[in-house]
Design a protein around this motif. Structure first.
Motif, mmCIF file in Angstrom:
data_model
loop_
_atom_site.group_PDB
_atom_site.id
_atom_site.type_symbol
_atom_site.label_atom_id
_atom_site.label_comp_id
_atom_site.label_asym_id
_atom_site.label_seq_id
_atom_site.Cartn_x
_atom_site.Cartn_y
_atom_site.Cartn_z
ATOM 1 N N PRO A 98 0.826 -1.221 0.000
ATOM 2 C CA PRO A 98 0.000 0.000 0.000
ATOM 3 C C PRO A 98 0.854 1.261 0.000
ATOM 4 O O PRO A 98 1.889 1.325 0.666
ATOM 5 N N GLY A 99 0.421 2.261 -0.786
ATOM 6 C CA GLY A 99 1.165 3.513 -0.765
ATOM 7 C C GLY A 99 0.866 4.492 -1.875
ATOM 8 O O GLY A 99 1.154 5.678 -1.746
ATOM 9 N N SER A 100 0.273 4.059 -2.990
ATOM 10 C CA SER A 100 0.006 4.971 -4.099
ATOM 11 C C SER A 100 -1.300 5.722 -3.878
ATOM 12 O O SER A 100 -2.310 5.121 -3.494
ATOM 13 N N VAL A 101 -1.276 7.026 -4.148
ATOM 14 C CA VAL A 101 -2.527 7.782 -4.038
ATOM 15 C C VAL A 101 -3.279 7.772 -5.362
ATOM 16 O O VAL A 101 -4.455 8.138 -5.414
ATOM 17 N N LYS A 102 -2.618 7.373 -6.434
ATOM 18 C CA LYS A 102 -3.281 7.132 -7.718
ATOM 19 C C LYS A 102 -2.820 5.772 -8.220
ATOM 20 O O LYS A 102 -1.667 5.397 -8.035
ATOM 21 N N MET A 103 -3.712 5.054 -8.863
ATOM 22 C CA MET A 103 -3.368 3.719 -9.340
ATOM 23 C C MET A 103 -2.219 3.760 -10.351
ATOM 24 O O MET A 103 -2.247 4.568 -11.289
ATOM 25 N N PRO A 104 -1.205 2.903 -10.181
ATOM 26 C CA PRO A 104 -0.215 2.705 -11.261
ATOM 27 C C PRO A 104 -0.913 1.970 -12.402
ATOM 28 O O PRO A 104 -0.894 0.750 -12.502
ATOM 29 N N SER A 105 -1.571 2.734 -13.266
ATOM 30 C CA SER A 105 -2.638 2.203 -14.111
ATOM 31 C C SER A 105 -2.169 1.327 -15.261
ATOM 32 O O SER A 105 -2.965 0.568 -15.810
ATOM 33 N N ALA A 106 -0.898 1.410 -15.648
ATOM 34 C CA ALA A 106 -0.432 0.584 -16.763
ATOM 35 C C ALA A 106 -0.544 -0.901 -16.452
ATOM 36 O O ALA A 106 -0.684 -1.720 -17.359
ATOM 37 N N GLY A 107 -0.499 -1.264 -15.172
ATOM 38 C CA GLY A 107 -0.597 -2.673 -14.797
ATOM 39 C C GLY A 107 -2.015 -3.177 -14.672
ATOM 40 O O GLY A 107 -2.230 -4.383 -14.469
ATOM 41 N N ARG A 108 -2.993 -2.291 -14.832
ATOM 42 C CA ARG A 108 -4.377 -2.687 -14.582
ATOM 43 C C ARG A 108 -4.870 -3.759 -15.543
ATOM 44 O O ARG A 108 -5.696 -4.602 -15.192
ATOM 45 N N ALA A 109 -4.393 -3.741 -16.767
ATOM 46 C CA ALA A 109 -4.907 -4.659 -17.785
ATOM 47 C C ALA A 109 -4.418 -6.099 -17.616
ATOM 48 O O ALA A 109 -4.923 -7.006 -18.281
ATOM 49 N N PHE A 110 -3.452 -6.320 -16.733
ATOM 50 C CA PHE A 110 -2.956 -7.685 -16.526
ATOM 51 C C PHE A 110 -3.938 -8.490 -15.675
ATOM 52 O O PHE A 110 -4.479 -7.988 -14.684
ATOM 53 N N SER A 111 -4.146 -9.726 -16.073
ATOM 54 C CA SER A 111 -4.886 -10.701 -15.268
ATOM 55 C C SER A 111 -3.902 -11.781 -14.834
ATOM 56 O O SER A 111 -2.802 -11.900 -15.387
ATOM 57 N N TRP A 112 -4.307 -12.585 -13.840
ATOM 58 C CA TRP A 112 -3.445 -13.693 -13.433
ATOM 59 C C TRP A 112 -3.230 -14.657 -14.600
ATOM 60 O O TRP A 112 -2.148 -15.213 -14.790
ATOM 61 N N GLU A 113 -4.278 -14.853 -15.398
ATOM 62 C CA GLU A 113 -4.165 -15.761 -16.542
ATOM 63 C C GLU A 113 -3.115 -15.259 -17.531
ATOM 64 O O GLU A 113 -2.289 -16.043 -18.033
ATOM 65 N N LEU A 114 -3.116 -13.967 -17.803
ATOM 66 C CA LEU A 114 -2.159 -13.412 -18.748
ATOM 67 C C LEU A 114 -0.736 -13.484 -18.197
ATOM 68 O O LEU A 114 0.210 -13.815 -18.929
ATOM 69 N N LEU A 115 -0.573 -13.216 -16.910
ATOM 70 C CA LEU A 115 0.754 -13.327 -16.300
ATOM 71 C C LEU A 115 1.277 -14.756 -16.412
ATOM 72 O O LEU A 115 2.463 -14.982 -16.698
ATOM 73 N N PHE A 116 0.389 -15.721 -16.220
ATOM 74 C CA PHE A 116 0.777 -17.130 -16.331
ATOM 75 C C PHE A 116 1.177 -17.468 -17.769
ATOM 76 O O PHE A 116 2.180 -18.164 -18.005
ATOM 77 N N LYS A 117 0.436 -16.945 -18.742
ATOM 78 C CA LYS A 117 0.749 -17.227 -20.151
ATOM 79 C C LYS A 117 2.098 -16.630 -20.547
ATOM 80 O O LYS A 117 2.840 -17.224 -21.334
ATOM 81 N N LEU A 118 2.414 -15.465 -20.008
ATOM 82 C CA LEU A 118 3.731 -14.877 -20.280
ATOM 83 C C LEU A 118 4.839 -15.792 -19.761
ATOM 84 O O LEU A 118 5.826 -16.059 -20.461
ATOM 85 N N GLN A 119 4.667 -16.291 -18.550
ATOM 86 C CA GLN A 119 5.681 -17.174 -17.973
ATOM 87 C C GLN A 119 5.771 -18.492 -18.733
ATOM 88 O O GLN A 119 6.868 -19.043 -18.896
#
Length: 343
Positions: free
Chosen positions: A180-201
């Motif tokens: 926790p710590g951002s007062v605005k969302m680091p929004s570039a990461g919002r589009a990632f899902s767990w499924e997509l992260l797994f497919k990248l790996q």
């Protein structure tokens, strides 16, 4: 330093993403993605879930694991035991330490020693003010995780004028956010899902994380010019992550930052040799990137300093030509919008 680009464009109101993709019937990892080849200027139009097809085994994708705070709080303003304002808005701007924050007190003229009462279990005293900025330093009556827990119970996320509805905080979180710590969302990461992260790996694409807590960049008053160099943000890059970056580059892999926050953190560490601390690094067309080869980001509004950062990756003419295509193709802008891969 004045390096800001003169590039301006008209952003039609209908291209402001006012709703999270999920509320438009689109999965977060199925938003549109414009890819831009920084060498050739070639542009392609895809969906974000096609990202694994755009990267190569051995590439390293680095994400910001900072978690968004509900940074808008409501308080009563007291002076000498008297209530001056029954309900004012307080926007957290950046954390100084476990109990102290810089904050924007939106209504009323607060002074040193004034008390902000947020709830029976939380108050804060104004301990410092600066005539050059509307931000005040406030000292909370709680600290550490206790303070964060109360903030999460009381606050609401920062939203801008193009957002019509007060969406729940969950819509302002990335799936992997943990610190926790951002007062605005680091929004570039919002589009990632767990499924997509797994497919990248699965494809042999590496993942790693840094931390940069975003600050409050818009102070609700245009007379205060808030340049990137005025915006100090706290960052942390582990030695293990830095070693992994060097190994990736040594073996011909590419380092792809997810968002301008990741670029700022990594290039700050490379420039200063300091892996954690505060940065006001301003990246622009004359800046020589030392670590980052590509970026995954959203679309940035006219005159935004984030556009200046993108010109460190790609020539201005090439970038602006691509942006005109994005406008013609009706991509959505801002934190709930579509994505752009520059590589």
């Amino acid at each position: 330093m004045t390096v800001a680009s003169a590039f301006e464009f008209e952003l039609p109101q209908e291209l402001n993403a006012t709703h999270p993709p999920e509320r438009r019937g689109v999965r977060r990892d199925h938003v549109r993605m414009m890819t831009l080849n920084k060498e050739t200027g070639n542009v392609k139009h895809k969906r974000f879930n096609e990202l694994p097809d755009c990267l190569l085994p051995g590439d390293l994708v680095i994400l910001n694991n900072s978690r968004t705070l509900p940074a808008i709080l409501r308080a009563s303003l007291k002076r000498n035991e008297m209530i001056l304002s029954a309900m004012i808005e307080v926007r957290l701007a950046r954390r100084i330490d476990d109990a102290r924050w810089e904050a924007l007190i939106v209504a009323g003229s607060s002074k040193l020693g004034d008390i902000l009462e947020f709830s029976p279990e939380l108050n804060a005293v104004v301990t410092n003010e600066n005539s050059d900025t509307p931000l005040k330093t406030i000292l909370f009556s709680q600290k550490g995780f206790e303070l964060l827990n109360i903030i999460y119970s009381l606050g609401e996320p920062v939203r801008y004028e193009y957002i019509d509805e007060p969406w729940d905080l969950d819509y302002y979180q990335t799936v992997f956010a943990s610190q926790p710590g951002s007062v605005k969302m680091p929004s570039a990461g919002r589009a990632f899902s767990w499924e997509l992260l797994f497919k990248l790996q699965q494809k042999g694409i590496q993942l790693d994380y840094i931390q940069l807590h975003t600050g409050l960049s818009y102070l609700l008053d245009d007379k205060y010019v808030h340049s990137p160099e005025d915006n100090y943000e706290e960052y942390s890059v582990s030695a293990m992550t830095m070693d992994r970056i060097q190994q990736t580059k040594a073996t011909g892999g590419r380092v792809i930052a997810v968002g301008t926050t990741v670029v700022r953190a990594l290039e700050s560490a490379a420039k200063t040799g300091v892996l954690s601390g505060w940065t006001n690094l301003y990246i622009h067309r004359e800046f020589s990137l030392k670590l980052v080869d590509g970026i995954i980001t959203g679309f940035h509004e006219p005159k935004a300093s984030h556009l200046d950062m993108l010109t460190a990756f790609v020539k201005e003419d090439t970038l602006f030509s691509a942006y005109h295509q994005a406008l013609e193709q009706k991509y959505f802008w801002h934190e709930f919008g579509d994505m752009n891969l520059i590589l």
